[in-house]
Write a protein that holds these residues in place. Structure first.
Motif, PDB file in Angstrom:
ATOM      1  N   VAL A  60      -2.161 -13.081  11.967  1.00 33.50           N
ATOM      2  CA  VAL A  60      -2.625 -11.675  12.510  1.00 33.50           C
ATOM      3  C   VAL A  60      -1.676 -10.620  11.720  1.00 33.50           C
ATOM      4  O   VAL A  60      -2.022  -9.734  11.179  1.00 33.50           O
ATOM      5  CB  VAL A  60      -2.764 -11.483  13.886  1.00 33.50           C
ATOM      6  CG1 VAL A  60      -2.865 -10.229  14.104  1.00 33.50           C
ATOM      7  CG2 VAL A  60      -3.864 -12.564  14.451  1.00 33.50           C
ATOM      8  N   ARG A  61      -0.358 -11.024  11.707  1.00 30.04           N
ATOM      9  CA  ARG A  61       0.685 -10.148  10.941  1.00 30.04           C
ATOM     10  C   ARG A  61       0.236  -9.987   9.541  1.00 30.04           C
ATOM     11  O   ARG A  61       0.437  -8.874   9.206  1.00 30.04           O
ATOM     12  CB  ARG A  61       2.045 -10.547  11.488  1.00 30.04           C
ATOM     13  CG  ARG A  61       2.241 -10.253  12.750  1.00 30.04           C
ATOM     14  CD  ARG A  61       3.793 -11.100  13.060  1.00 30.04           C
ATOM     15  NE  ARG A  61       4.004 -11.084  14.353  1.00 30.04           N
ATOM     16  CZ  ARG A  61       4.796 -10.237  15.073  1.00 30.04           C
ATOM     17  NH1 ARG A  61       5.256  -9.242  14.274  1.00 30.04           N
ATOM     18  NH2 ARG A  61       4.867 -10.336  16.127  1.00 30.04           N
ATOM     19  N   LYS A  62       0.068 -11.064   9.084  1.00 22.09           N
ATOM     20  CA  LYS A  62      -0.248 -11.142   7.509  1.00 22.09           C
ATOM     21  C   LYS A  62      -1.551 -10.446   7.128  1.00 22.09           C
ATOM     22  O   LYS A  62      -1.943  -9.952   6.202  1.00 22.09           O
ATOM     23  CB  LYS A  62      -0.271 -12.818   7.145  1.00 22.09           C
ATOM     24  CG  LYS A  62       1.008 -13.311   7.082  1.00 22.09           C
ATOM     25  CD  LYS A  62       0.782 -14.737   6.588  1.00 22.09           C
ATOM     26  CE  LYS A  62       2.293 -15.829   6.579  1.00 22.09           C
ATOM     27  NZ  LYS A  62       1.987 -17.008   6.233  1.00 22.09           N
ATOM     28  N   PHE A  63      -2.765 -10.650   8.277  1.00 25.38           N
ATOM     29  CA  PHE A  63      -3.842  -9.874   8.133  1.00 25.38           C
ATOM     30  C   PHE A  63      -3.595  -8.459   7.874  1.00 25.38           C
ATOM     31  O   PHE A  63      -4.145  -7.652   7.025  1.00 25.38           O
ATOM     32  CB  PHE A  63      -4.848 -10.511   9.115  1.00 25.38           C
ATOM     33  CG  PHE A  63      -6.022  -9.530   9.243  1.00 25.38           C
ATOM     34  CD1 PHE A  63      -6.980  -9.502   8.320  1.00 25.38           C
ATOM     35  CD2 PHE A  63      -6.055  -8.370  10.324  1.00 25.38           C
ATOM     36  CE1 PHE A  63      -8.066  -8.854   8.485  1.00 25.38           C
ATOM     37  CE2 PHE A  63      -7.085  -7.838  10.592  1.00 25.38           C
ATOM     38  CZ  PHE A  63      -8.108  -7.784   9.580  1.00 25.38           C
ATOM     39  N   MET A  64      -2.757  -7.913   8.978  1.00 28.01           N
ATOM     40  CA  MET A  64      -2.560  -6.365   8.864  1.00 28.01           C
ATOM     41  C   MET A  64      -1.792  -6.211   7.590  1.00 28.01           C
ATOM     42  O   MET A  64      -2.206  -5.159   7.010  1.00 28.01           O
ATOM     43  CB  MET A  64      -1.628  -6.112  10.029  1.00 28.01           C
ATOM     44  CG  MET A  64      -1.198  -4.755   9.893  1.00 28.01           C
ATOM     45  SD  MET A  64      -2.290  -3.596   9.872  1.00 28.01           S
ATOM     46  CE  MET A  64      -2.735  -3.368  11.721  1.00 28.01           C
ATOM     47  N   ARG A  65      -0.867  -6.799   6.916  1.00 33.52           N
ATOM     48  CA  ARG A  65      -0.225  -6.290   5.872  1.00 33.52           C
ATOM     49  C   ARG A  65      -1.048  -6.428   4.715  1.00 33.52           C
ATOM     50  O   ARG A  65      -1.134  -5.495   3.830  1.00 33.52           O
ATOM     51  CB  ARG A  65       1.079  -7.272   5.855  1.00 33.52           C
ATOM     52  CG  ARG A  65       2.032  -7.016   4.448  1.00 33.52           C
ATOM     53  CD  ARG A  65       3.210  -7.812   4.380  1.00 33.52           C
ATOM     54  NE  ARG A  65       3.981  -7.550   5.589  1.00 33.52           N
ATOM     55  CZ  ARG A  65       4.981  -6.597   5.597  1.00 33.52           C
ATOM     56  NH1 ARG A  65       5.109  -5.635   4.566  1.00 33.52           N
ATOM     57  NH2 ARG A  65       5.879  -6.365   6.775  1.00 33.52           N
ATOM     58  N   ALA A  66      -1.995  -7.529   4.776  1.00 29.31           N
ATOM     59  CA  ALA A  66      -2.718  -7.500   3.428  1.00 29.31           C
ATOM     60  C   ALA A  66      -3.777  -6.425   3.463  1.00 29.31           C
ATOM     61  O   ALA A  66      -4.088  -6.136   2.389  1.00 29.31           O
ATOM     62  CB  ALA A  66      -3.382  -9.051   3.341  1.00 29.31           C
ATOM     63  N   SER A  67      -4.257  -6.285   4.586  1.00 30.52           N
ATOM     64  CA  SER A  67      -5.232  -5.211   4.610  1.00 30.52           C
ATOM     65  C   SER A  67      -4.631  -3.727   4.121  1.00 30.52           C
ATOM     66  O   SER A  67      -5.152  -3.231   3.310  1.00 30.52           O
ATOM     67  CB  SER A  67      -5.467  -5.058   6.186  1.00 30.52           C
ATOM     68  OG  SER A  67      -6.524  -6.013   6.583  1.00 30.52           O
ATOM     69  N   LEU A  68      -3.509  -3.253   4.642  1.00 32.68           N
ATOM     70  CA  LEU A  68      -2.765  -1.964   4.269  1.00 32.68           C
ATOM     71  C   LEU A  68      -2.301  -1.938   3.113  1.00 32.68           C
ATOM     72  O   LEU A  68      -2.555  -0.954   2.351  1.00 32.68           O
ATOM     73  CB  LEU A  68      -1.842  -1.741   5.245  1.00 32.68           C
ATOM     74  CG  LEU A  68      -1.910  -1.130   6.562  1.00 32.68           C
ATOM     75  CD1 LEU A  68      -0.808  -1.075   7.365  1.00 32.68           C
ATOM     76  CD2 LEU A  68      -2.707   0.270   6.346  1.00 32.68           C
ATOM     77  N   GLU A  69      -2.182  -3.004   2.354  1.00 33.69           N
ATOM     78  CA  GLU A  69      -1.910  -3.204   0.871  1.00 33.69           C
ATOM     79  C   GLU A  69      -3.115  -2.656  -0.064  1.00 33.69           C
ATOM     80  O   GLU A  69      -2.696  -2.070  -0.825  1.00 33.69           O
ATOM     81  CB  GLU A  69      -1.415  -4.646   0.465  1.00 33.69           C
ATOM     82  CG  GLU A  69       0.090  -4.790   1.132  1.00 33.69           C
ATOM     83  CD  GLU A  69       0.441  -6.554   0.503  1.00 33.69           C
ATOM     84  OE1 GLU A  69      -0.502  -6.950   0.361  1.00 33.69           O
ATOM     85  OE2 GLU A  69       1.693  -6.612   0.963  1.00 33.69           O
ATOM     86  N   GLY A  70      -4.096  -2.652   0.504  1.00 36.76           N
ATOM     87  CA  GLY A  70      -5.177  -2.142  -0.218  1.00 36.76           C
ATOM     88  C   GLY A  70      -5.831  -0.778   0.228  1.00 36.76           C
ATOM     89  O   GLY A  70      -6.684  -0.442  -0.621  1.00 36.76           O
ATOM     90  N   TRP A  71      -5.145  -0.215   1.006  1.00 37.08           N
ATOM     91  CA  TRP A  71      -5.477   1.314   1.514  1.00 37.08           C
ATOM     92  C   TRP A  71      -4.924   2.192   0.270  1.00 37.08           C
ATOM     93  O   TRP A  71      -3.968   2.027  -0.406  1.00 37.08           O
ATOM     94  CB  TRP A  71      -5.119   1.475   2.650  1.00 37.08           C
ATOM     95  CG  TRP A  71      -5.865   1.022   3.864  1.00 37.08           C
ATOM     96  CD1 TRP A  71      -5.884  -0.295   4.023  1.00 37.08           C
ATOM     97  CD2 TRP A  71      -6.282   1.540   4.852  1.00 37.08           C
ATOM     98  NE1 TRP A  71      -6.897  -0.448   5.043  1.00 37.08           N
ATOM     99  CE2 TRP A  71      -6.889   0.696   5.760  1.00 37.08           C
ATOM    100  CE3 TRP A  71      -6.197   2.928   5.525  1.00 37.08           C
ATOM    101  CZ2 TRP A  71      -7.585   1.055   7.105  1.00 37.08           C
ATOM    102  CZ3 TRP A  71      -6.958   3.344   6.631  1.00 37.08           C
ATOM    103  CH2 TRP A  71      -7.664   2.385   7.421  1.00 37.08           C
TER     104      TRP A  71
END
Length: 218
Positions: free
Chosen positions: A163-174
């Motif tokens: 879940v932590r990796k999901f958040m980080r990977a998501s924000l990297e694309g913003w």
């Protein structure tokens, strides 16, 4: 050097897929973004609501009244008051009622304006756990290029690392429009809070705008 720039963090709460069913009567959060230019006196000089035509006219009118009343301590550069162009997020809670729906104002925040959102693939281990729910928060330091220069992820103990990796990977694309101090881009912060909820039955990716349906039914 500038000081007292009033660069407040913007915060958003989104529901990550799989999420709530579309026919749920539970209250839910809605964010409306606007661009706003504060003059050297700390008062609005210009403002515009993003995707204004998507919202009911009375709702837009109410939002504009709130934007027009917004006041901040004037930002300074070398002791001289200056302008600040920023994104502004207004947060609401929508609740179904017998008359159609009610809208409660939860708050207002300033920060870099999101212009591109991205969500990574839903964590597989969480997706296999029916009835699982958890919250995670990501804090993005937005650089002058509009991308996350650094990302900090926080979650309660016991939240899967996926879940932590999901958040980080998501924000990297913003991507963001950085705030402008006296017309020059400056760093800011954006906080994203996600609630992941895996339903016991077949999951549904909640993307439809129930907020608009409720308002239009009033």
């Amino acid at each position: 050097m500038f000081k007292n720039a009033a660069l407040l963090s913007a915060a958003a709460l989104v529901c990550a897929a799989p999420c709530i069913a579309s026919d749920s009567d539970e209250p839910y959060s809605v964010s409306v973004w606007a661009r706003l230019l504060f003059g050297p006196d700390g008062k609005p000089a210009e403002y515009a609501i993003l995707d204004e035509d998507k919202y009911p006219a009375k709702f837009v009118e109410n939002v504009k009244v709130r934007l027009a009343r917004a006041v901040i301590p004037p930002p300074h550069i070398d002791g001289i008051p200056t302008t600040l162009r920023t994104g502004v997020e207004l947060r609401f809670t929508v609740t179904r009622t017998a008359q159609g729906g009610s809208v409660r104002v939860d708050g207002i925040a300033m920060g870099p304006l999101p212009v591109k959102q991205y969500f990574a693939s839903y964590p597989r281990d969480v997706a296999r756990s029916g009835g699982w729910q958890g919250d995670v928060t990501g804090v993005c330091t937005v650089g002058v290029d509009g991308r996350c220069r650094s990302i900090e992820v926080a979650a309660l103990p016991g939240i899967p690392e996926s879940v932590r990796k999901f958040m980080r990977a998501s924000l990297e694309g913003w991507e963001f429009e950085p705030q402008l101090l006296d017309g020059q881009p400056v760093e800011g912060q954006y906080t994203l809070k996600m609630r992941l909820n895996t339903l016991d039955d077949a999951p549904e990716y909640f993307r439809e705008d129930k907020f608009l349906r409720v308002l239009r039914s009033r």
